[in-house]
Design an enzyme around this catalytic site. Structure first.
Site, PDB file in Angstrom:
ATOM      1  N   LYS A   1       0.845  -1.205   0.000  1.00 43.26           N
ATOM      2  CA  LYS A   1       0.000   0.000   0.000  1.00 43.26           C
ATOM      3  C   LYS A   1       0.882   1.257   0.000  1.00 43.26           C
ATOM      4  O   LYS A   1       0.646   2.191  -0.756  1.00 43.26           O
ATOM      5  CB  LYS A   1      -0.942  -0.010   1.218  1.00 43.26           C
ATOM      6  CG  LYS A   1      -2.020  -1.089   1.108  1.00 43.26           C
ATOM      7  CD  LYS A   1      -2.828  -1.276   2.389  1.00 43.26           C
ATOM      8  CE  LYS A   1      -3.751  -2.486   2.281  1.00 43.26           C
ATOM      9  NZ  LYS A   1      -4.540  -2.749   3.482  1.00 43.26           N
TER      10      LYS A   1
ATOM     11  N   GLN B   1      -4.276  -1.806   9.772  1.00 45.37           N
ATOM     12  CA  GLN B   1      -4.261  -3.137   9.153  1.00 45.37           C
ATOM     13  C   GLN B   1      -4.814  -4.176  10.122  1.00 45.37           C
ATOM     14  O   GLN B   1      -4.408  -4.252  11.277  1.00 45.37           O
ATOM     15  CB  GLN B   1      -2.834  -3.492   8.710  1.00 45.37           C
ATOM     16  CG  GLN B   1      -2.723  -4.740   7.867  1.00 45.37           C
ATOM     17  CD  GLN B   1      -3.422  -4.637   6.495  1.00 45.37           C
ATOM     18  OE1 GLN B   1      -3.566  -3.560   5.943  1.00 45.37           O
ATOM     19  NE2 GLN B   1      -3.846  -5.759   5.962  1.00 45.37           N
TER      20      GLN B   1
ATOM     21  N   ASP C   1     -10.922   2.577   4.362  1.00 47.52           N
ATOM     22  CA  ASP C   1     -11.240   1.144   4.307  1.00 47.52           C
ATOM     23  C   ASP C   1     -12.752   0.921   4.231  1.00 47.52           C
ATOM     24  O   ASP C   1     -13.200  -0.182   3.921  1.00 47.52           O
ATOM     25  CB  ASP C   1     -10.724   0.438   5.570  1.00 47.52           C
ATOM     26  CG  ASP C   1      -9.374  -0.227   5.359  1.00 47.52           C
ATOM     27  OD1 ASP C   1      -9.107  -0.677   4.233  1.00 47.52           O
ATOM     28  OD2 ASP C   1      -8.597  -0.306   6.339  1.00 47.52           O
TER      29      ASP C   1
HETATM   30  N1  GUN Z   1      -6.816  -7.062   6.439  1.00 45.38           N
HETATM   31  C1  GUN Z   1      -7.210  -7.791   5.375  1.00 45.38           C
HETATM   32  N2  GUN Z   1      -7.780  -7.000   4.440  1.00 45.38           N
HETATM   33  C2  GUN Z   1      -7.737  -5.743   4.932  1.00 45.38           C
HETATM   34  C3  GUN Z   1      -8.174  -4.475   4.411  1.00 45.38           C
HETATM   35  O1  GUN Z   1      -8.740  -4.342   3.309  1.00 45.38           O
HETATM   36  N3  GUN Z   1      -7.946  -3.407   5.230  1.00 45.38           N
HETATM   37  C4  GUN Z   1      -7.355  -3.524   6.442  1.00 45.38           C
HETATM   38  N4  GUN Z   1      -7.200  -2.417   7.169  1.00 45.38           N
HETATM   39  N5  GUN Z   1      -6.956  -4.675   6.944  1.00 45.38           N
HETATM   40  C5  GUN Z   1      -7.143  -5.777   6.183  1.00 45.38           C
END
Ligand code: GUN
Length: 290
Positions: A52, A96, A119
């Site tokens: 990211k 995350q 998100d």
């Molecule tokens: N863990 C697995 N997928 C995601 C996501 O799309 N966002 C976040 N913050 N954590 C994750």
């Protein structure tokens, strides 16, 4: 069979985003800025957050990576989120997941300002999505929608079986595909670990979205001829032929299923790349909201 190629599609979307960011800069507008919080040393989470941050740099976004030890207190984490909420130059905040057991995930998600919740996990944003209001859509389902849109796949009237009911993927995906929109207008069956006759249900599906986290779970006998297969799974399995001793596979038995379906996403190189793209689109939108 046509491959739904995340590499190609995400490159096209990323080019578009980069052009928009360059235009913003030329017009003297702010640079989109994503803050990512990573807790602990889960290798998969580290890799996802690393990608990211790397993508932010590629597209001309600012990024801030905040890293904590596994035993960071919930209080310290909430304080940091409050700080980032106030920081005017930060447009998007993501924490995350999964979080260590001693931290309340709901509390953390609700602490993020809804206008910075790129998100789309905040209850206020998920609620808006439920009733079709414009909002941040969780990145994985949003990435799948972008992928279907890119290929011009007409989903109206189709039966879609979603496997897995997580808040992050399965549940929002089921809502998005049943909306009166394109892609959308599907008749959706949301299935999970207690579903009876899952195999039979899948065999009636025009679209299968596999998001269950079990390697090669969807086998060819579960797939109707000409179906559309979207594989959300990213599972690491042992493989003695690889230097690393392991490899990534999806929730779909790709090699066998690909012979039966019309479209399929590979793993890696499918949905995962689209998820990052969708997150970047959400962050750009967040910058526009300021
Ligand atoms: N863990 C697995 N997928 C995601 C996501 O799309 N966002 C976040 N913050 N954590 C994750």
């Amino acid at each position: 069979m046509q491959l739904l190629d995340g590499k190609e599609v995400s490159a096209a979307y990323k080019e578009q985003i980069k052009l928009e960011v360059d235009k913003r800069k030329a017009e003297g507008k702010t640079t989109p800025h994503l803050a990512a919080i990573l807790i602990g040393d889960n290798p998969a989470s580290k890799a996802y957050v690393g990608n990211k941050v790397k993508t932010c740099a590629q597209l001309g976004f600012e990024s801030t990576l905040v890293e904590y030890d596994t035993n960071v207190s919930e209080e310290d984490l909430l304080k940091k989120i409050a700080e980032l909420n106030k920081q005017e130059d930060v447009n998007g905040i993501l924490v995350q997941l999964p979080l260590p057991k001693h931290i309340d995930e709901n509390k953390v998600i609700e602490a993020i300002h809804p206008l910075k919740d790129v998100d789309g996990f905040h209850p206020s944003n998920l609620g808006k999505m439920m009733i079709g209001q414009e909002t941040f859509i969780p990145a994985t389902p949003y990435g799948i929608i972008l992928m279907l849109q890119h290929y011009g796949i007409e989903t109206s009237g189709m039966h879609c079986v979603v496997i897995g009911r997580s808040n992050i993927v399965g549940t929002p995906m089921s809502v998005l595909l049943s909306r009166n929109s394109n892609p959308g207008n599907c008749t959706v069956t949301l299935t999970h670990s207690r579903t009876k006759n899952l195999k039979e249900l899948c065999a009636t599906a025009d679209i299968i979205i596999a998001a269950i986290g079990k390697p090669k779970f969807v086998t060819e006998d579960m797939v109707k001829d000409g179906a559309i297969i979207v594989d959300v799974g990213i599972n690491r399995i042992p493989d003695a032929t690889r230097k690393s001793g392991s490899r990534l596979v999806g929730d779909v038995d790709f090699e066998n299923v690909k012979e039966k379906c019309d479209y399929i996403t590979p793993v890696p190189g499918g949905v995962g790349l689209m998820t990052i793209c969708a997150l970047m689109k959400n962050t750009l939108r967040a910058a526009d909201l300021v």
